[in-house]
Every structure is written in structure tokens, then in C-alpha cells.
Write a protein that holds these residues in place. Structure first.
Motif, PDB file in Angstrom:
ATOM      1  N   GLY A 140       0.926  -1.199   0.015  1.00 34.84           N
ATOM      2  CA  GLY A 140       0.044  -0.237  -0.151  1.00 34.84           C
ATOM      3  C   GLY A 140       0.456   1.535  -0.296  1.00 34.84           C
ATOM      4  N   GLN A 141       1.986   1.679  -0.050  1.00 35.50           N
ATOM      5  CA  GLN A 141       2.845   1.819  -0.124  1.00 35.50           C
ATOM      6  C   GLN A 141       3.789   2.577  -1.287  1.00 35.50           C
ATOM      7  N   ARG A 142       4.586   3.467  -1.394  1.00 37.01           N
ATOM      8  CA  ARG A 142       5.182   3.309  -1.998  1.00 37.01           C
ATOM      9  C   ARG A 142       6.863   5.045  -1.836  1.00 37.01           C
ATOM     10  N   ALA A 143       8.105   4.564  -2.927  1.00 33.49           N
ATOM     11  CA  ALA A 143       8.853   5.064  -2.384  1.00 33.49           C
ATOM     12  C   ALA A 143       9.940   5.644  -3.495  1.00 33.49           C
ATOM     13  N   ASN A 144      10.230   6.835  -3.132  1.00 36.91           N
ATOM     14  CA  ASN A 144      11.435   7.482  -3.951  1.00 36.91           C
ATOM     15  C   ASN A 144      12.377   7.879  -3.875  1.00 36.91           C
ATOM     16  N   ILE A 145      13.568   7.092  -4.438  1.00 37.65           N
ATOM     17  CA  ILE A 145      15.710   7.422  -3.696  1.00 37.65           C
ATOM     18  C   ILE A 145      16.098   8.115  -4.823  1.00 37.65           C
ATOM     19  N   THR A 146      16.801   8.767  -4.466  1.00 35.17           N
ATOM     20  CA  THR A 146      18.534   8.939  -5.128  1.00 35.17           C
ATOM     21  C   THR A 146      19.253   8.524  -5.698  1.00 35.17           C
ATOM     22  N   LEU A 147      19.743   7.624  -6.893  1.00 36.80           N
ATOM     23  CA  LEU A 147      20.870   6.989  -5.764  1.00 36.80           C
ATOM     24  C   LEU A 147      22.098   7.217  -6.092  1.00 36.80           C
ATOM     25  N   PRO A 148      23.337   7.182  -5.675  1.00 36.79           N
ATOM     26  CA  PRO A 148      24.681   8.045  -6.161  1.00 36.79           C
ATOM     27  C   PRO A 148      25.126   8.678  -6.991  1.00 36.79           C
ATOM     28  N   ASP A 149      24.603   7.833  -8.179  1.00 34.76           N
ATOM     29  CA  ASP A 149      24.636   8.214  -9.428  1.00 34.76           C
ATOM     30  C   ASP A 149      24.133   9.272 -10.103  1.00 34.76           C
ATOM     31  N   GLY A 150      23.228   9.416  -9.107  1.00 36.19           N
ATOM     32  CA  GLY A 150      21.583  10.998  -9.701  1.00 36.19           C
ATOM     33  C   GLY A 150      20.750  10.458  -9.703  1.00 36.19           C
ATOM     34  N   SER A 151      21.078   8.764 -10.746  1.00 33.39           N
ATOM     35  CA  SER A 151      19.395   8.385 -10.783  1.00 33.39           C
ATOM     36  C   SER A 151      18.169   8.493 -10.182  1.00 33.39           C
ATOM     37  N   ASN A 152      17.157   8.075 -10.512  1.00 39.44           N
ATOM     38  CA  ASN A 152      15.999   9.142  -9.997  1.00 39.44           C
ATOM     39  C   ASN A 152      15.173   7.186  -9.757  1.00 39.44           C
ATOM     40  N   VAL A 153      14.912   6.922  -9.168  1.00 45.61           N
ATOM     41  CA  VAL A 153      13.819   5.257  -8.743  1.00 45.61           C
ATOM     42  C   VAL A 153      12.347   5.635  -8.349  1.00 45.61           C
ATOM     43  N   TRP A 154      11.787   5.065  -8.500  1.00 47.09           N
ATOM     44  CA  TRP A 154      10.622   5.386  -7.571  1.00 47.09           C
ATOM     45  C   TRP A 154      10.074   3.637  -7.628  1.00 47.09           C
ATOM     46  N   VAL A 200      24.935  -2.086 -10.049  1.00 43.44           N
ATOM     47  CA  VAL A 200      23.684  -2.871 -10.749  1.00 43.44           C
ATOM     48  C   VAL A 200      22.725  -2.716  -9.099  1.00 43.44           C
ATOM     49  N   VAL A 201      21.472  -2.449  -9.579  1.00 39.35           N
ATOM     50  CA  VAL A 201      20.632  -3.001  -8.305  1.00 39.35           C
ATOM     51  C   VAL A 201      19.970  -4.185  -8.667  1.00 39.35           C
ATOM     52  N   ILE A 202      19.509  -4.587  -7.125  1.00 41.62           N
ATOM     53  CA  ILE A 202      18.583  -6.231  -7.506  1.00 41.62           C
ATOM     54  C   ILE A 202      17.070  -6.080  -6.956  1.00 41.62           C
ATOM     55  N   LEU A 203      16.476  -6.215  -8.213  1.00 40.18           N
ATOM     56  CA  LEU A 203      14.788  -5.658  -8.054  1.00 40.18           C
ATOM     57  C   LEU A 203      13.890  -7.223  -7.356  1.00 40.18           C
ATOM     58  N   LYS A 204      13.565  -6.517  -6.580  1.00 41.82           N
ATOM     59  CA  LYS A 204      12.561  -7.795  -6.440  1.00 41.82           C
ATOM     60  C   LYS A 204      10.775  -6.940  -6.436  1.00 41.82           C
ATOM     61  N   GLY A 205      10.093  -6.897  -7.142  1.00 36.70           N
ATOM     62  CA  GLY A 205       8.738  -6.001  -7.792  1.00 36.70           C
ATOM     63  C   GLY A 205       8.574  -5.485  -8.680  1.00 36.70           C
ATOM     64  N   GLU A 206       8.259  -3.815  -8.923  1.00 36.73           N
ATOM     65  CA  GLU A 206       8.422  -3.093  -9.256  1.00 36.73           C
ATOM     66  C   GLU A 206       9.031  -1.807  -9.306  1.00 36.73           C
ATOM     67  N   ALA A 207       9.303  -0.855 -10.625  1.00 36.94           N
ATOM     68  CA  ALA A 207      10.243   0.424 -10.239  1.00 36.94           C
ATOM     69  C   ALA A 207      10.217   0.922 -11.599  1.00 36.94           C
ATOM     70  N   TYR A 208       9.916   2.166 -11.130  1.00 38.19           N
ATOM     71  CA  TYR A 208      10.694   3.478 -12.782  1.00 38.19           C
ATOM     72  C   TYR A 208      11.788   4.310 -12.305  1.00 38.19           C
ATOM     73  N   PHE A 209      12.744   3.795 -13.397  1.00 34.13           N
ATOM     74  CA  PHE A 209      13.489   4.140 -13.766  1.00 34.13           C
ATOM     75  C   PHE A 209      14.001   5.031 -14.260  1.00 34.13           C
ATOM     76  N   ASP A 210      14.429   6.173 -13.874  1.00 27.87           N
ATOM     77  CA  ASP A 210      14.703   7.726 -14.683  1.00 27.87           C
ATOM     78  C   ASP A 210      16.422   7.399 -14.209  1.00 27.87           C
ATOM     79  N   VAL A 211      17.708   7.471 -15.688  1.00 28.26           N
ATOM     80  CA  VAL A 211      18.728   6.583 -14.923  1.00 28.26           C
ATOM     81  C   VAL A 211      20.095   7.748 -15.593  1.00 28.26           C
ATOM     82  N   ALA A 212      20.610   8.053 -14.857  1.00 34.42           N
ATOM     83  CA  ALA A 212      22.042   9.256 -15.180  1.00 34.42           C
ATOM     84  C   ALA A 212      22.599   8.495 -16.208  1.00 34.42           C
ATOM     85  N   LYS A 213      23.118   9.189 -17.202  1.00 31.97           N
ATOM     86  CA  LYS A 213      23.610   8.535 -18.384  1.00 31.97           C
ATOM     87  C   LYS A 213      25.402   9.122 -17.705  1.00 31.97           C
TER      88      LYS A 213
END
Length: 321
Positions: free
Chosen positions: A117-131, A150-163
Motif C-alpha cells: 500500500g506504499q511507494r517510495a522515491n530515492i536518488t542513487l549515488p550516480d544521480g539516477s532517480n528510482v520510484w 547494479v541494482v537487484i530488484l524484487k517487485g516493481e520500479a520506475y527508473f530515470d537513469v543518469a547517463k
């Protein structure tokens, strides 16, 4: 790093501050990490070797206090002790090497888990944004962006990846790895389920089958790859509303009632049992706010469909009647 400090750490006599310093030193470079494992191997070898020698001397003393035995039997016994010592030494080194590697790996990983029932938004060390969507876990190393992304995902995520052309961004799931340089895409790969989907919004992605890395497919914008009958199929992405979950919306476009219930199960971490067979004929287009909860969504559906629902006392199972 001073060998004496490392041996204190291996013996378990190092202080907390010394342990943190060693951990920081190991994580600073791949060379330091390898040096740490090499010293651990040497430490285990010396430790076991001294134990084997002590046991051997003890056995020899016992032999001297007993009546004399044939020389051949004594020689065979010593050869047997040497063989056992070599086997034990090899097993010990491999065991401790793996244990320390796994321990160090666990300590150096960041783990983010999102409850139902929740969601979260984080920014990775390279500047990539992930929901991260509900009931999703993502892991990445503290050394992220130094050698690889490299990220290990179990579930669903939306990525906006820094080049970053030198460091491809890789999403590892149970079945497939998704590799990109810089793009926006959605990955749905909940553990224990047959479903897998990658939808590309901008840029390009390559999907690799873990069992056979040589087999891969590439997506262009407005395409998605969906797992059907054990094979990935590429289709056109004609509805982006279903990825508005990052805005807190659960969107349906001409979805069957059963598929809607499966979505609710994913988002809210419940089990839904549909006993009303008439409801299975129903298709729905609309939106729900995730924060409003499953009771609100079911109450809205009751206005259009002749259904009733009951929940168990703990709320983990819902019966649609």
C-alpha cells in the motif's frame, strides 16, 4: 593495511573503531578487497596448520607410550594424517573465504523495502532517480557507481537513469537482467510470480536472459517486453497510465475483474478469492488512489457490479461474493 590489525580482526579481538576502519579500507578498492581475502586465507591456513601439528604430536606421544608397532603401520598412519590435514586445510580455507565474502557483501549492501500500500522515491549515488512500488525490495552496493551500477530488484520500479557510458546501469531480477546507459523505463518482476514486464519510455534497453546471456532483446521507445508462456514478447506501449503508480494512482484500461483483483493483491499484500462468477465477466476502465485503500476501491466497484465482499479478522483474505 597493517597485517597485525587484520589478524586482530580475524581473531575477533579488534575494537569497533578498528573494525570500521578495516571495513572502510576493504570497500575503497577491489585491490584492497582481494588483499583482505588473501590475508584471511593465510590466517586460516596458519591456524589450521598449528592445530593439525598439535594433534599429530599428541598422537605420536601416545604411540611412544605403547608397545612398539610395525614400522609400516607407523608410516601409513603419518601419511594418513598428512592427507587429512591437506583435506581439512582446503575445506577450511574455502569455507571461511566464502563466509567472510558473504558477510562482507551483506554489510556493504543498501536495502530498501516498501511495505504493502506504499511507494517510495530515492536518488542513487550516480544521480539516477528510482520510484519503488508497493511490496518491492531493491538492493545496491555501497560501492555503487565506482566500478559498476547494479541494482537487484524484487517487485516493481520506475527508473530515470543518469547517463554514464563507462558504467552501464543493470537491473537484476529473478529471470532477466535489464541493461541501459541512460533512459526511463519500468520493470515489474515480483518474486515467486511468472509475470515479468519491461516498458521503455525513453532511450533504449537490452534484456538478457540470465540462464543464457547470449540471448537478448532490445527495446526502442514505446515498446514493452512481456513474459508469456515462458517467452518474452515485444508489443507496442499504447497505455502509459498503468505506470502512473509512481504518482499514487492505480489505473485500469479495459481490464478484466480478475486482473484488477490481482493488481489489488500486489499493491495491498492481500489474498482475494472471487466466488462471484458473474463478476468475472466485468471489464473496467478507471483510476483509484493507492492511498485510499482497498476498501474504498471495492466500495466504488460495488456501485457498478452486484458484488459483496468479506474480510477475515486479520484482513489478509478477502472473499468476493
Amino acid at each position: 593495511m597493517d597485517r597485525e590489525q587484520l589478524y586482530k580482526f580475524f581473531e575477533g579481538t579488534a575494537s569497533v573503531e578498528e573494525g570500521l576502519n578495516i571495513k572502510s579500507w576493504v570497500e575503497s578498492s577491489a585491490e584492497n578487497e582481494q588483499a583482505f581475502y588473501d590475508e584471511r586465507k593465510m590466517f586460516d591456513a596458519l591456524l589450521l596448520h598449528s592445530n593439525v601439528l598439535r594433534d599429530s604430536v599428541s598422537c605420536d606421544n601416545e604411540e611412544e607410550s605403547m608397545p612398539s608397532k610395525p614400522i609400516r603401520r607407523t608410516i601409513l598412519k603419518m601419511e594418513w594424517l598428512k592427507m587429512v590435514g591437506v583435506v581439512l586445510l582446503t575445506l577450511s580455507i574455502n569455507y571461511f573465504y566464502q563466509q567472510y565474502k558473504e558477510s562482507l557483501y551483506a554489510q556493504s549492501m543498501n536495502i530498501i523495502s516498501v511495505p504493502a500500500g506504499q511507494r517510495a522515491n530515492i536518488t542513487l549515488p550516480d544521480g539516477s532517480n528510482v520510484w519503488l512500488n508497493a511490496r518491492t525490495t531493491m538492493q545496491y552496493a555501497n560501492s555503487f557507481n565506482r566500478n559498476e551500477r547494479v541494482v537487484i530488484l524484487k517487485g516493481e520500479a520506475y527508473f530515470d537513469v543518469a547517463k554514464d557510458k563507462k558504467h552501464p546501469f543493470i537491473v537484476q531480477t529473478e529471470k532477466y537482467d535489464v541493461e541501459v546507459l541512460g533512459t526511463q523505463f519500468n520493470v515489474s518482476a515480483y518474486p515467486g510470480e511468472e509475470e515479468f514486464e519491461t516498458a521503455l519510455i525513453h532511450g533504449s534497453v537490452k534484456i538478457n536472459l540470465q540462464a543464457d546471456p547470449c540471448k537478448s532483446i532490445k527495446l526502442v521507445p514505446d515498446q514493452k517486453a512481456v513474459l508469456k508462456d515462458g517467452k518474452l514478447e515485444i508489443t507496442k506501449l499504447d497505455d502509459c497510465d498503468s505506470y502512473r503508480w509512481k504518482e499514487g494512482l492505480i489505473c485500469f484500461k479495459d481490464k478484466s475483474f480478475l486482473d484488477m483483483m490481482k493488481c489489488f493483491e500486489q499493491y495491498y499484500g492481500v489474498q482475494i478469492i472471487v466466488n462471484n462468477k458473474e463478476a468475472l465477466k466485468y471489464y473496467y476502465t478507471g483510476k483509484f488512489r493507492q492511498a485510499d485503500g482497498i476498501d474504498y476501491a471495492l466500495n466504488i466497484l460495488q456501485k457498478d457490479i452486484n458484488i459483496k465482499y468479506e474480510k477475515t479478522d486479520d484482513g489478509s483474505i478477502i472473499h468476493i461474493n
